[in-house]
Scaffold this motif. Structure first.
Motif, short mmCIF file in Angstrom:
data_model
loop_
_atom_site.label_atom_id
_atom_site.label_comp_id
_atom_site.label_asym_id
_atom_site.label_seq_id
_atom_site.Cartn_x
_atom_site.Cartn_y
_atom_site.Cartn_z
N PHE B 58 36.58 7.55 77.13
CA PHE B 58 35.56 7.66 76.04
C PHE B 58 34.43 8.85 76.59
N PHE B 59 34.19 9.51 75.65
CA PHE B 59 33.14 10.42 76.23
C PHE B 59 31.72 10.71 75.18
N CYS B 60 31.98 11.00 73.94
CA CYS B 60 31.00 11.35 73.04
C CYS B 60 30.61 10.12 72.17
N ALA B 61 31.50 9.38 71.90
CA ALA B 61 31.34 8.20 70.85
C ALA B 61 31.06 8.49 69.45
N GLY B 63 32.77 11.08 67.79
CA GLY B 63 34.23 11.87 66.93
C GLY B 63 33.95 13.28 67.24
N ASN B 64 33.48 13.87 68.40
CA ASN B 64 33.12 15.31 68.42
C ASN B 64 34.14 15.82 69.43
N CYS B 65 34.52 15.00 70.38
CA CYS B 65 35.20 15.60 71.66
C CYS B 65 36.67 15.50 71.88
N SER B 66 37.22 14.59 71.07
CA SER B 66 38.69 14.17 71.03
C SER B 66 39.25 13.82 72.26
N SER B 67 38.56 12.94 73.07
CA SER B 67 38.89 12.66 74.44
C SER B 67 39.58 11.24 73.95
N CYS B 68 39.39 10.59 72.83
CA CYS B 68 39.90 9.20 72.67
C CYS B 68 40.87 9.14 71.58
N CYS B 81 36.94 6.21 68.64
CA CYS B 81 35.42 5.81 68.76
C CYS B 81 34.68 5.96 67.48
S1 FES Z 1 34.86 9.85 72.49
FE1 FES Z 1 34.58 11.78 71.52
S2 FES Z 1 35.98 11.76 69.92
FE2 FES Z 1 36.09 9.89 70.42
#
Ligand code: FES
Ligand SMILES: Cc1cc2nc3c(=O)[nH]c(=O)nc-3n(C[C@H](O)[C@H](O)[C@H](O)COP(=O)(O)OP(=O)(O)OC[C@H]3O[C@@H](n4cnc5c(N)ncnc54)[C@H](O)[C@@H]3O)c2cc1C
Lengths: 365, 104
Positions: B58-61, B63-68, B81
């Motif tokens: 999880f990184f940005c919470a 919906g910006n970073c695509s990490s999740c 997220c």
């Molecule tokens: S945590 Fe960044 S898009 Fe979901």
């Protein structure tokens, strides 16, 4: 694709800037569609549990989380028939002819052609390059706030906070309130960037604030297990032998924000790189109108600042977007009072950086 | 890891819902995102990078970073997220880029 919707004014982003813009335009008599990708309006405010700083008029000394409700109540009073919120809806595109493409979860994409558009999309967090910065457990400060203040979930047990600006200081204190230990706040600059009140609160609670320190690396197998930090000399170079190993399971980045200007780039309005304002920001006149006459901006997307000024900018953008459509009652009078409010908010030493940035944006040096 | 007591916020949790993550049953509360629910259950690794297979969380919470990105009820690349958890959701770790052509 559904049929084309044609509101008089569309506002993208329902944070303090967008909400105030909506209120101001609806008060003038215009019909407003307010679009936000979140399920609730309020933007950054929905996570701010602390008392706000800023001017009394813009709700200082009440908690951030309580502000959207007040704005919503005022909008309700002005007449709900003029105000159409569109939630869970992300704006993906802004086309040359002023058409907006929006996507609502599980529904078909929508095309919207407003007469005037106000972009109030706020800011995105900056990242910091260091080995291991991609490990699970390295979070943006916004994500930590969302987890603990919106969902009531602890991000971990022991946190290293990177950045001693207001956000780093406030989130550290909020972590303590949530029952999470903060091992230290580290800051690359020799000075704490945030306000003294917030730094004092963190210090009194026993959190060490280490200035002239940075993170060298994050380590851990599947997620963060610790971090190496070191001190910096006056040229921001690591001092050999100063490494410190910190056992933490969360590293929280609070290293600044940058305007979320993607839609403005798509629209093709003129922008300029102004570090004091957070990066590339749109050129605009005193009406908050960009180089494209039908496109206005307000809030963090125009300049990384505070909720107070974001709300006043919103009022100005909403006022003129409506006035340009012919809803011109008391425009001069209202503008004068909003302008004074902005001046007050930006007065004094805390506003110096913003004043300098705005002067450079307008052609000064 | 849910906060039980807080000096300022009174968390009003929704009614309990249950979903599965890689087949394991997890209880969450209505109104939470899938990411929040997984975090509360101690799940920190949400995906892996395509080339080096490094763990991603999880990184940005927002919906910006695509990490999740995960597979939810058969659909790939869901940003968990910003996706509310629903009763009976099947959440799975996604390996690779996912198949985006829906199979009937
Ligand atoms: S945590 Fe960044 S898009 Fe979901
Ligand atoms: C920890 C912290 C503490 C703070 N403390 C204070 C304080 O004490 N006092 C103060 O005055 N300020 C404070 N601030 C700053 C303040 O929160 C911001 O300056 C303010 O929220 C900016 O308002 P905005 O409306 O421009 O943007 P935001 O509040 O960021 O709102 C932007 C909105 O746009 C939406 N959006 C973005 N892109 C799209 C899209 N493409 N489609 C649809 N919707 C979109 C987002 O979902 C969001 O709701 C703090 C900030 C933080 C992070």
């Amino acid at each position: 694709m559904t049929s084309l919707q044609k509101p008089e004014i569309a506002i993208v982003g329902g944070g303090p800037a967008g909400l105030s813009a909506a209120l101001s335009a609806v008060r003038q008599g215009a019909e407003v569609m307010l679009i936000d990708r979140d399920p609730a309006l309020g933007g950054q405010l929905v996570k701010q549990t602390h008392m706000f700083f800023g001017s009394r008029k813009e709700y200082a000394a009440i908690r951030g989380i309580d502000i959207p409700g007040k704005l919503m109540a005022a909008l309700e009073e002005e007449g709900p028939e003029k105000f159409k919120p569109l939630l869970d809806t992300t704006v993906l595109g802004y086309y040359d002819d002023g058409v907006i493409l929006a996507d609502k979860e599980e529904e078909q994409a929508m095309l919207i052609k407003p007469q005037k558009t106000i972009i109030a999309t706020g800011a995105a967090e900056k990242m910091l390059p260091f080995p291991g910065n991609d490990l699970p457990g390295v979070y943006g400060a916004g994500a930590v706030q969302t987890l603990m203040n919106v969902y009531g979930i602890k991000p971990g047990t022991r946190v290293l906070m990177i950045g001693a600006g207001n956000i780093g200081l406030i989130v550290s204190y909020q972590l303590l309130q949530a029952g999470v230990e903060v091992a230290a706040i580290i800051e690359g600059a020799p000075k704490i960037g945030g306000y003294l009140v917030h730094a004092t609160k963190a210090r009194r609670a026993g959190i060490p604030i280490k200035t002239s320190h940075t993170i060298k690396e994050a380590y851990g197998k599947d997620s963060v297990e610790g971090a190496l930090i070191c001190s910096l000399d006056e040229n921001w170079c690591a001092i050999p032998g100063s490494d410190l190993d910190m056992k933490v399971d969360v590293i929280c980045l609070a290293v600044g924000l940058t305007p979320q200007t993607e839609l403005l780039w798509q629209a093709g309005c003129e922008q300029k790189y102004i570090p004091e304002l957070g990066g590339y920001v749109p050129l605009r006149n005193e009406k908050m109108q960009t180089s494209l006459p039908d496109l206005y901006v307000a809030g963090d997307v125009a300049c990384i600042e505070e909720a107070g000024s974001a709300m006043v900018e919103g009022k100005i953008a909403g006022l003129y977007a409506a006035a340009d459509l012919g809803y011109a009652e008391k425009v001069e009078e209202r503008y004068t009072s909003y302008y004074r409010e902005l001046e007050e908010l930006r007065a004094g030493p805390t506003g110096a950086k913003i004043r300098q940035g705005l002067s450079r944006l307008n052609g000064g040096v | 890891m849910r906060i039980k007591e807080h000096p300022i916020i009174d968390f009003k949790r929704g009614k309990p819902v249950s979903f599965t993550f890689n087949g394991r049953e997890i209880t969450a509360f209505e109104g939470e995102t899938i990411a929040a629910a997984l975090h509360a259950a101690g799940v920190r690794v949400l995906s892996h990078s395509h080339d080096l297979k490094r763990p991603r969380g999880f990184f940005c919470a927002i919906g910006n970073c695509s990490s999740c990105l995960m597979k939810v009820n058969g659909a790939y690349n869901v940003r968990i997220c910003v996706t509310p958890v629903r009763e009976g959701d099947r959440v799975e770790m996604q390996e690779g880029r996912g198949d985006i052509i829906a199979k009937a």
